[in-house]
Scaffold this motif. Structure first.
Motif, PDB file in Angstrom:
ATOM      1  N   ALA A 105       0.837  -1.213   0.000  1.00  0.00           N
ATOM      2  CA  ALA A 105       0.000   0.000   0.000  1.00  0.00           C
ATOM      3  C   ALA A 105       0.868   1.258   0.000  1.00  0.00           C
ATOM      4  CB  ALA A 105      -0.937  -0.014   1.215  1.00  0.00           C
ATOM      5  N   VAL A 106       1.986   1.209   0.712  1.00  0.00           N
ATOM      6  CA  VAL A 106       2.901   2.359   0.759  1.00  0.00           C
ATOM      7  C   VAL A 106       3.518   2.575  -0.627  1.00  0.00           C
ATOM      8  CG1 VAL A 106       5.100   3.169   1.720  1.00  0.00           C
ATOM      9  CG2 VAL A 106       3.378   2.196   3.236  1.00  0.00           C
ATOM     10  N   GLN A 107       3.913   1.497  -1.262  1.00  0.00           N
ATOM     11  CA  GLN A 107       4.487   1.618  -2.622  1.00  0.00           C
ATOM     12  C   GLN A 107       3.458   2.150  -3.615  1.00  0.00           C
ATOM     13  OE1 GLN A 107       6.024  -2.450  -3.082  1.00  0.00           O
ATOM     14  NE2 GLN A 107       8.003  -1.503  -3.448  1.00  0.00           N
ATOM     15  N   GLN A 108       2.222   1.652  -3.465  1.00  0.00           N
ATOM     16  CA  GLN A 108       1.137   2.102  -4.349  1.00  0.00           C
ATOM     17  C   GLN A 108       0.899   3.603  -4.169  1.00  0.00           C
ATOM     18  OE1 GLN A 108      -0.567   0.125  -6.436  1.00  0.00           O
ATOM     19  NE2 GLN A 108      -2.006   1.703  -7.120  1.00  0.00           N
ATOM     20  N   ALA A 109       0.905   4.042  -2.897  1.00  0.00           N
ATOM     21  CA  ALA A 109       0.697   5.468  -2.604  1.00  0.00           C
ATOM     22  C   ALA A 109       1.799   6.295  -3.256  1.00  0.00           C
ATOM     23  CB  ALA A 109       0.677   5.690  -1.094  1.00  0.00           C
ATOM     24  N   ASP A 110       3.016   5.773  -3.211  1.00  0.00           N
ATOM     25  CA  ASP A 110       4.130   6.499  -3.829  1.00  0.00           C
ATOM     26  C   ASP A 110       3.927   6.604  -5.346  1.00  0.00           C
ATOM     27  OD1 ASP A 110       6.713   7.775  -3.763  1.00  0.00           O
ATOM     28  OD2 ASP A 110       7.527   5.942  -4.638  1.00  0.00           O
ATOM     29  N   ALA A 111       3.506   5.490  -5.946  1.00  0.00           N
ATOM     30  CA  ALA A 111       3.293   5.497  -7.406  1.00  0.00           C
ATOM     31  C   ALA A 111       2.197   6.481  -7.800  1.00  0.00           C
ATOM     32  CB  ALA A 111       2.934   4.079  -7.867  1.00  0.00           C
ATOM     33  N   GLU A 112       1.234   6.687  -6.883  1.00  0.00           N
ATOM     34  CA  GLU A 112       0.108   7.586  -7.197  1.00  0.00           C
ATOM     35  C   GLU A 112       0.304   9.002  -6.655  1.00  0.00           C
ATOM     36  OE1 GLU A 112      -3.195   5.445  -5.560  1.00  0.00           O
ATOM     37  OE2 GLU A 112      -3.078   3.858  -7.078  1.00  0.00           O
ATOM     38  N   GLY A 113       1.501   9.297  -6.097  1.00  0.00           N
ATOM     39  CA  GLY A 113       1.792  10.644  -5.599  1.00  0.00           C
ATOM     40  C   GLY A 113       1.121  10.962  -4.269  1.00  0.00           C
ATOM     41  N   ARG A 114       0.652   9.919  -3.527  1.00  0.00           N
ATOM     42  CA  ARG A 114      -0.013  10.161  -2.229  1.00  0.00           C
ATOM     43  C   ARG A 114       0.902   9.895  -1.049  1.00  0.00           C
ATOM     44  NH1 ARG A 114      -2.942   6.248  -1.038  1.00  0.00           N
ATOM     45  NH2 ARG A 114      -2.774   4.906  -2.844  1.00  0.00           N
ATOM     46  N   PHE A 115       2.146   9.489  -1.290  1.00  0.00           N
ATOM     47  CA  PHE A 115       3.038   9.102  -0.190  1.00  0.00           C
ATOM     48  C   PHE A 115       3.509  10.322   0.592  1.00  0.00           C
ATOM     49  CE2 PHE A 115       7.396   8.425   1.377  1.00  0.00           C
ATOM     50  CZ  PHE A 115       7.176   7.363   2.230  1.00  0.00           C
ATOM     51  N   PHE A 116       3.582  10.173   1.915  1.00  0.00           N
ATOM     52  CA  PHE A 116       4.219  11.200   2.742  1.00  0.00           C
ATOM     53  C   PHE A 116       4.853  10.526   3.951  1.00  0.00           C
ATOM     54  CE2 PHE A 116       4.364  14.373   6.166  1.00  0.00           C
ATOM     55  CZ  PHE A 116       5.191  15.298   5.531  1.00  0.00           C
ATOM     56  N   PHE A 117       6.007  11.042   4.349  1.00  0.00           N
ATOM     57  CA  PHE A 117       6.759  10.463   5.464  1.00  0.00           C
ATOM     58  C   PHE A 117       7.291  11.586   6.340  1.00  0.00           C
ATOM     59  CE2 PHE A 117      10.969   9.633   7.225  1.00  0.00           C
ATOM     60  CZ  PHE A 117      10.833   8.396   7.839  1.00  0.00           C
ATOM     61  N   ALA A 118       7.218  11.422   7.660  1.00  0.00           N
ATOM     62  CA  ALA A 118       7.883  12.375   8.560  1.00  0.00           C
ATOM     63  C   ALA A 118       8.392  11.629   9.793  1.00  0.00           C
ATOM     64  CB  ALA A 118       6.927  13.493   8.974  1.00  0.00           C
ATOM     65  N   GLU A 119       9.611  11.979  10.208  1.00  0.00           N
ATOM     66  CA  GLU A 119      10.211  11.385  11.418  1.00  0.00           C
ATOM     67  C   GLU A 119      10.819  12.509  12.241  1.00  0.00           C
ATOM     68  OE1 GLU A 119      12.801   8.008  10.743  1.00  0.00           O
ATOM     69  OE2 GLU A 119      14.009   8.487  12.505  1.00  0.00           O
ATOM     70  N   MET A 120      10.460  12.540  13.509  1.00  0.00           N
ATOM     71  CA  MET A 120      10.982  13.593  14.387  1.00  0.00           C
ATOM     72  C   MET A 120      12.068  13.025  15.312  1.00  0.00           C
ATOM     73  SD  MET A 120       9.050  15.780  17.353  1.00  0.00           S
ATOM     74  CE  MET A 120       8.763  14.340  18.364  1.00  0.00           C
ATOM     75  N   ALA A 121      13.218  13.668  15.279  1.00  0.00           N
ATOM     76  CA  ALA A 121      14.253  13.343  16.268  1.00  0.00           C
ATOM     77  C   ALA A 121      14.291  14.475  17.290  1.00  0.00           C
ATOM     78  CB  ALA A 121      15.610  13.205  15.587  1.00  0.00           C
ATOM     79  N   VAL A 122      14.447  14.121  18.560  1.00  0.00           N
ATOM     80  CA  VAL A 122      14.591  15.131  19.616  1.00  0.00           C
ATOM     81  C   VAL A 122      16.075  15.219  19.957  1.00  0.00           C
ATOM     82  CG1 VAL A 122      13.906  15.823  21.943  1.00  0.00           C
ATOM     83  CG2 VAL A 122      12.292  14.585  20.481  1.00  0.00           C
ATOM     84  N   VAL A 123      16.595  16.438  19.958  1.00  0.00           N
ATOM     85  CA  VAL A 123      18.025  16.656  20.217  1.00  0.00           C
ATOM     86  C   VAL A 123      18.135  17.463  21.511  1.00  0.00           C
ATOM     87  CG1 VAL A 123      20.168  17.647  19.302  1.00  0.00           C
ATOM     88  CG2 VAL A 123      18.463  16.706  17.726  1.00  0.00           C
ATOM     89  N   VAL A 124      18.943  16.968  22.439  1.00  0.00           N
ATOM     90  CA  VAL A 124      19.091  17.637  23.739  1.00  0.00           C
ATOM     91  C   VAL A 124      20.579  17.864  24.021  1.00  0.00           C
ATOM     92  CG1 VAL A 124      18.648  17.471  26.227  1.00  0.00           C
ATOM     93  CG2 VAL A 124      17.003  16.509  24.619  1.00  0.00           C
ATOM     94  N   ALA A 125      20.922  19.099  24.381  1.00  0.00           N
ATOM     95  CA  ALA A 125      22.310  19.403  24.752  1.00  0.00           C
ATOM     96  C   ALA A 125      22.372  19.695  26.248  1.00  0.00           C
ATOM     97  CB  ALA A 125      22.811  20.609  23.955  1.00  0.00           C
ATOM     98  N   ALA A 126      23.502  19.336  26.852  1.00  0.00           N
ATOM     99  CA  ALA A 126      23.694  19.566  28.293  1.00  0.00           C
ATOM    100  C   ALA A 126      25.192  19.677  28.544  1.00  0.00           C
ATOM    101  CB  ALA A 126      23.121  18.390  29.081  1.00  0.00           C
ATOM    102  N   HIS A 127      25.562  20.202  29.727  1.00  0.00           N
ATOM    103  CA  HIS A 127      26.998  20.196  30.049  1.00  0.00           C
ATOM    104  C   HIS A 127      27.227  19.828  31.512  1.00  0.00           C
ATOM    105  CE1 HIS A 127      26.085  24.534  30.979  1.00  0.00           C
ATOM    106  NE2 HIS A 127      26.732  24.175  32.076  1.00  0.00           N
ATOM    107  N   ARG A 128      28.467  19.520  31.784  1.00  0.00           N
ATOM    108  CA  ARG A 128      28.853  19.258  33.180  1.00  0.00           C
ATOM    109  C   ARG A 128      29.370  20.567  33.754  1.00  0.00           C
ATOM    110  NH1 ARG A 128      33.188  14.989  35.906  1.00  0.00           N
ATOM    111  NH2 ARG A 128      33.091  16.052  37.906  1.00  0.00           N
ATOM    112  N   VAL A 129      28.879  20.911  34.919  1.00  0.00           N
ATOM    113  CA  VAL A 129      29.304  22.188  35.544  1.00  0.00           C
ATOM    114  C   VAL A 129      30.760  22.086  35.933  1.00  0.00           C
ATOM    115  CG1 VAL A 129      28.905  23.744  37.483  1.00  0.00           C
ATOM    116  CG2 VAL A 129      26.979  22.596  36.390  1.00  0.00           C
TER     117      VAL A 129
END
Ligand SMILES: C[S@@+](CC[C@H](N)C(=O)[O-])C[C@H]1O[C@@H](n2cnc3c(N)ncnc32)[C@H](O)[C@@H]1O
Length: 252
Positions: free
Chosen positions: A228-252
Motif C-alpha cells: 500500500a505504501v508503494q502504491q501510494a508512492d506510485a500515485e503521488g499520495r506518499f508522505f513520510f515524517a520522522e521527528m528526532a529530539v536533540v538535547v544538549a547539556a553540560h557538566r558544571v
C-alpha cells in the motif's frame, strides 16, 4: 533538504563545539557516521567510539582510516560503567542508543562522570511512536507503525518507541545541566532516501519478529502495508515524517 544524518551531525558539531584537538566520544557509534563528521571538521581531534557490535566497529575503523588525530574504536557494553577515566573527555554524542538501555539514568550518570567540567553532551533520539507514513489504510497503518515502535529485536536489551519525547526530561533529571532542546524533522513526499530506508527497516524488522512467532503483526499484514505504501508512492499520495529530539547539556 539535507539527509537526516547530515542535518543531525551538523547539530552535533554546533552544539558540542569541542576544542579542535579535543576528545569526542560517540556512545553506540554504529558504523561511525557521526565520528566521520567530526573528523571532517576537526582533523586533529581525538575520536573515540564504543559499540557492542564488532561488525559496525570494523566499518567505523575503515571510515576513519585517514583521520590524522588519535582514533579509538572499542567494543563495550554501555549498560555498564564506561571504559573511560573520570573527567577525561571534552564532548559526548549519541544517537538512537538510549532506548536499547534498560537504565538510561545510569547511562547519564556515566556521561556526567567522564565529561570534563564544562564538557558538553548532545543526545538525539527519534520518537518512533510518532512516525508518519502515509499510504496504507488507517487501521493497518496504525497497527504496523505501533508494532514497529514497540518492536524489540534480539539485539536490543529493551525498547521504548517514546524515547524521543522522554529525552528532555531524562536529561533534566540527571546530574548534567540541560541547556538546549530542539527537534529535527525529516520529511519526504517520495519513497526515497531516508524515507525509503526507514520504510525498509520497518518491513524488515516486523517480518523478522513475526517469523520468530512474536510481535503484533503477521508477515501478510506487513507485506500488505508495504504494498500500500508503494502504491501510494506510485500515485503521488506518499508522505513520510520522522521527528528526532536533540538535547544538549553540560557538566558544571
Ligand atoms: C540504532 S543504532 C544507532 C547507531 C548510530 N548511533 C547511528 O545513529 O547511526 C544503535 C546502536 O547501539 C548499539 N547498542 C545497542 N545496545 C548497546 C549496548 N548495550 N552497548 C553498546 N552498544 C549498544 C547497537 O549495536 C547499534 O550500533
Amino acid at each position: 533538504m539535507p539527509e537526516t544524518n547530515e542535518a543531525l551531525h551538523d547539530r552535533f558539531l554546533a552544539l558540542s563545539d569541542p576544542p579542535s584537538e579535543g576528545s569526542i566520544v560517540d556512545l553506540g557509534c554504529g558504523a561511525g557516521p557521526a565520528l566521520a563528521a567530526f573528523a571532517r571538521r576537526h582533523p586533529k581531534a581525538q575520536l573515540i567510539g564504543f559499540d557492542r557490535e564488532v561488525e559496525s566497529l570494523a566499518k567505523a575503523r575503515d571510515r576513519l582510516r585517514g583521520h590524522s588525530g588519535p582514533v579509538k574504536l572499542e567494543s563495550a557494553d554501555l549498560r555498564e560503567k564506561f571504559p573511560l577515566d573520570a573527567a577525561s573527555v571534552d564532548a559526548v554524542v549519541s544517537s538512537n542508543l538510549l532506548e536499547c538501555l534498560p537504565d538510561p539514568t545510569l547511562f547519564l550518570r556515566e556521561v556526567h562522570r567522564v565529561l570534563r567540567p564544562g564538557g558538553r553532551m548532545v543526545l538525539s533520539h527519534s520518537d518512533f511512536d510518532s512516525l508518519v507514513v502515509s499510504g496504507a489504510p488507517v487501521e493497518l497503518d496504525r497497527k504496523v507503525l505501533h508494532a514497529f515502535a514497540d518492536d524489540s529485536p534480539p539485539w536490543m536489551d529493551s525498547s521504548d518507541g517514546r524515547m524521543g519525547r522522554k529525552l528532555p526530561g531524562l536529561v533534566a533529571a540527571s546530574p548534567l545541566v540541560r541547556t538546549h532542546v530542539e527537534t529535527l524533522v525529516t520529511h519526504s513526499a517520495e519513497l526515497s532516501g531516508h524515507a525509503a530506508r526507514r520504510v525498509g527497516d520497518i518491513r524488515g524488522a516486523l517480518r523478522s519478529t513475526a517469523r520468530r512467532g512474536c510481535g503484533r503483526v503477521d508477515t501478510v499484514e506487513v507485506e500488505d502495508w508495504y504494498a500500500a505504501v508503494q502504491q501510494a508512492d506510485a500515485e503521488g499520495r506518499f508522505f513520510f515524517a520522522e521527528m528526532a529530539v536533540v538535547v544538549a547539556a553540560h557538566r558544571v
